[in-house]
Design a protein around this motif. Structure first.
Motif, mmCIF file in Angstrom:
data_model
loop_
_atom_site.group_PDB
_atom_site.id
_atom_site.type_symbol
_atom_site.label_atom_id
_atom_site.label_comp_id
_atom_site.label_asym_id
_atom_site.label_seq_id
_atom_site.Cartn_x
_atom_site.Cartn_y
_atom_site.Cartn_z
ATOM 1 N N UNK A 1 1.057 -1.374 -0.008
ATOM 2 C CA UNK A 1 -0.019 0.369 0.069
ATOM 3 C C UNK A 1 1.212 0.640 -0.302
ATOM 4 N N UNK A 2 0.646 2.031 -1.163
ATOM 5 C CA UNK A 2 2.029 2.876 -0.882
ATOM 6 C C UNK A 2 1.056 4.431 -1.599
ATOM 7 N N UNK A 3 1.094 5.667 -0.845
ATOM 8 C CA UNK A 3 0.873 6.580 -0.778
ATOM 9 C C UNK A 3 1.852 7.861 -1.317
ATOM 10 N N UNK A 4 1.323 8.297 -2.583
ATOM 11 C CA UNK A 4 3.232 9.798 -2.966
ATOM 12 C C UNK A 4 2.525 11.304 -2.628
ATOM 13 N N UNK A 5 2.919 11.905 -2.943
ATOM 14 C CA UNK A 5 2.510 13.658 -2.513
ATOM 15 C C UNK A 5 3.550 14.268 -2.979
ATOM 16 N N UNK A 6 3.850 15.647 -3.095
ATOM 17 C CA UNK A 6 4.927 16.495 -3.800
ATOM 18 C C UNK A 6 4.450 17.550 -2.896
ATOM 19 N N UNK A 7 5.186 17.835 -1.753
ATOM 20 C CA UNK A 7 5.016 18.835 -0.950
ATOM 21 C C UNK A 7 5.144 20.338 -1.385
ATOM 22 N N UNK A 8 3.968 21.330 -1.147
ATOM 23 C CA UNK A 8 4.186 22.528 -2.079
ATOM 24 C C UNK A 8 4.974 22.875 -1.940
ATOM 25 N N UNK A 9 6.887 22.819 -1.547
ATOM 26 C CA UNK A 9 7.668 24.211 -2.149
ATOM 27 C C UNK A 9 8.403 23.219 -3.216
ATOM 28 N N UNK B 1 4.545 2.201 -7.380
ATOM 29 C CA UNK B 1 3.082 3.402 -8.546
ATOM 30 C C UNK B 1 2.344 3.055 -8.830
ATOM 31 N N UNK B 2 2.017 1.959 -8.694
ATOM 32 C CA UNK B 2 0.211 1.312 -8.949
ATOM 33 C C UNK B 2 -0.811 1.830 -7.905
ATOM 34 N N UNK B 3 -0.258 1.048 -6.369
ATOM 35 C CA UNK B 3 -1.192 1.064 -4.778
ATOM 36 C C UNK B 3 -0.868 2.789 -5.074
ATOM 37 N N UNK B 4 -0.189 3.812 -5.667
ATOM 38 C CA UNK B 4 -0.956 5.421 -5.110
ATOM 39 C C UNK B 4 -1.800 5.712 -6.020
ATOM 40 N N UNK B 5 -1.578 5.226 -7.282
ATOM 41 C CA UNK B 5 -2.311 5.583 -8.424
ATOM 42 C C UNK B 5 -4.118 4.957 -7.644
ATOM 43 N N UNK B 6 -4.533 4.055 -7.922
ATOM 44 C CA UNK B 6 -5.107 3.563 -7.079
ATOM 45 C C UNK B 6 -5.815 3.630 -6.167
ATOM 46 N N UNK B 7 -4.993 3.953 -5.127
ATOM 47 C CA UNK B 7 -5.051 4.770 -3.454
ATOM 48 C C UNK B 7 -5.568 2.745 -2.753
#
Length: 385
Positions: free
Chosen positions: A205-213, A331-337
């Motif tokens: 199970x994976x989550x990605x994000x991009x910090x605002x900075x 990567x797929x887990x992040x896309x699927x949530x």
């Protein structure tokens, strides 16, 4: 499982190596090959011939021939093997051409740009009887092996965690990638986790994000939780836009196991606390694997050992594919949530590999596999014994 390959001979003469790729990593490999007494650099291949000549001149090896065709230059120079340091998108074509022409290949990570292409290369290695080794250079680290030794001594593993926090300003392609952290860097700790735990991935199970900075276009931070065979969990948290108090490039590790805990800062010797009174330190006093070198020098040494008749090296393609699968599954887990099963990724990749394969013999090898996992883990393993 270990063993020799049909092309291997117990010959101590220097191996004649052809280097493919003269970019930044290519120059690092060029220096490494020139410094290795058991290797002889006989040629450099690059689409930019001037870049290849400049790299050789800077290394004091201007006499080495250059060309833009791998097989043609390998034949002309009587090369023994090919070292592929090109971009991932080129790995499948270059490695396939070299294997089919009879040359063992040592390639930079990842094995290929996609898991289906990596499966094709594993099958091509089987068909040709030629070694394809992937250089997971950060796993050639004696302190990582000490951590693995401690893990074995501490009994059943519960949780292995890695934190990776860096803030590099690369410029160029990395800052434009959709998944810069997972795709370009996370394969190193994923591969190392398999080694430390002596286990393979089951799900993630994976989550990605991009910090605002963030100065990256894609997601530069991620957290992934893997279930591994045997029941242990591997937790990875990382960011490529984390200024201040940065970790080592190898990350910061913690292992919680049946009889105690081991810590590794990624640079110095691991620390261990055994609740049985120090027994783990005694049990791990003798490393389970002799040192062959560190970083890409270690990769090259292991490759040369295998060509000289030694066991299948860490990074042999069958064993290495599962490290790339961990990346694709995350990567797929992040896309699927949602949670992704690794075998689902493997079987889907096999179907795509069969559909795309243009060689009948390689397709037949792929079709003969009882399951992808069995084909990969039953072949010479990337996890050294």
């Amino acid at each position: 499982m270990t063993g020799t390959h049909p092309h291997q001979t117990e010959d101590s003469s220097p191996r004649r190596l052809l280097l493919v790729g003269a970019g930044g990593m290519g120059r690092a490999w060029l220096e490494t090959i020139l410094a290795e007494p058991r290797a002889e650099l006989v040629g450099v291949v690059d689409l930019d011939l001037e870049a290849a000549r400049a790299a050789l001149a800077a290394a004091g090896a201007a006499q080495v021939p250059v060309r833009d065709d791998v097989v043609a230059l390998a034949e002309r120079t009587a090369a023994d093997a090919v070292v592929d340091v090109t971009v991932p998108a080129a790995h499948h074509r270059i490695t396939t051409d070299a294997l089919l022409a009879g040359y063992p290949v040592l390639g930079e990570k990842p094995a290929a740009a996609t898991v289906p292409e990596a499966l094709s290369l594993a099958a091509a290695s089987e068909v040709t009887g030629r070694l394809f080794m992937v250089s997971q250079s950060r796993s050639f680290n004696p302190r990582l092996f000490r951590l693995r030794d401690h893990a074995r001594a501490l009994g059943t593993a519960g949780v292995l965690s890695t934190e990776f926090f860096k803030a590099p300003h690369f410029g160029g392609f990395r800052e434009q990638m959709a998944h810069p952290l997972l795709v370009d860097m996370a394969i190193h700790p994923f591969d190392a986790a398999r080694l430390v735990l002596d286990a393979e991935p089951v799900s993630v199970y994976c989550e990605e994000h991009n910090p605002p900075w963030s100065w990256y276009a894609g997601d530069a931070a991620a957290t992934a939780l893997f279930e591994m065979t045997g029941g242990a969990r591997f937790a990875y948290t990382g960011s490529w836009c984390s200024p201040g108090r940065e970790t080592s490039w190898n990350g910061s590790w913690r292992l919680s196991a049946e009889h105690g805990t081991a810590l590794w800062d990624g640079e110095t010797e691991p620390e261990v606390e055994d609740v049985r009174g120090g027994r783990a330190a005694d049990d791990a006093a003798t490393p389970t694997r002799p040192a062959v070198g560190e970083g890409i020098a270690g990769s090259l040494a292991a490759f040369l050992d295998a060509l000289a008749g030694g066991p299948a090296p860490m990074g042999e393609v069958h064993g290495n594919v599962l490290s790339l699968v961990m990346v694709e599954a995350a990567v797929e887990s992040s896309a699927r949530r949602g949670r992704v099963m690794v075998d689902e990724i493997l079987e889907r990749a096999l179907a795509k590999a069969l559909e795309a394969e243009v060689r009948d013999d390689v397709r037949a090898a792929l079709a003969s596999w009882p399951s992808v996992r069995r084909a990969l883990t039953g072949a010479p393993s990337a996890l050294p014994g």
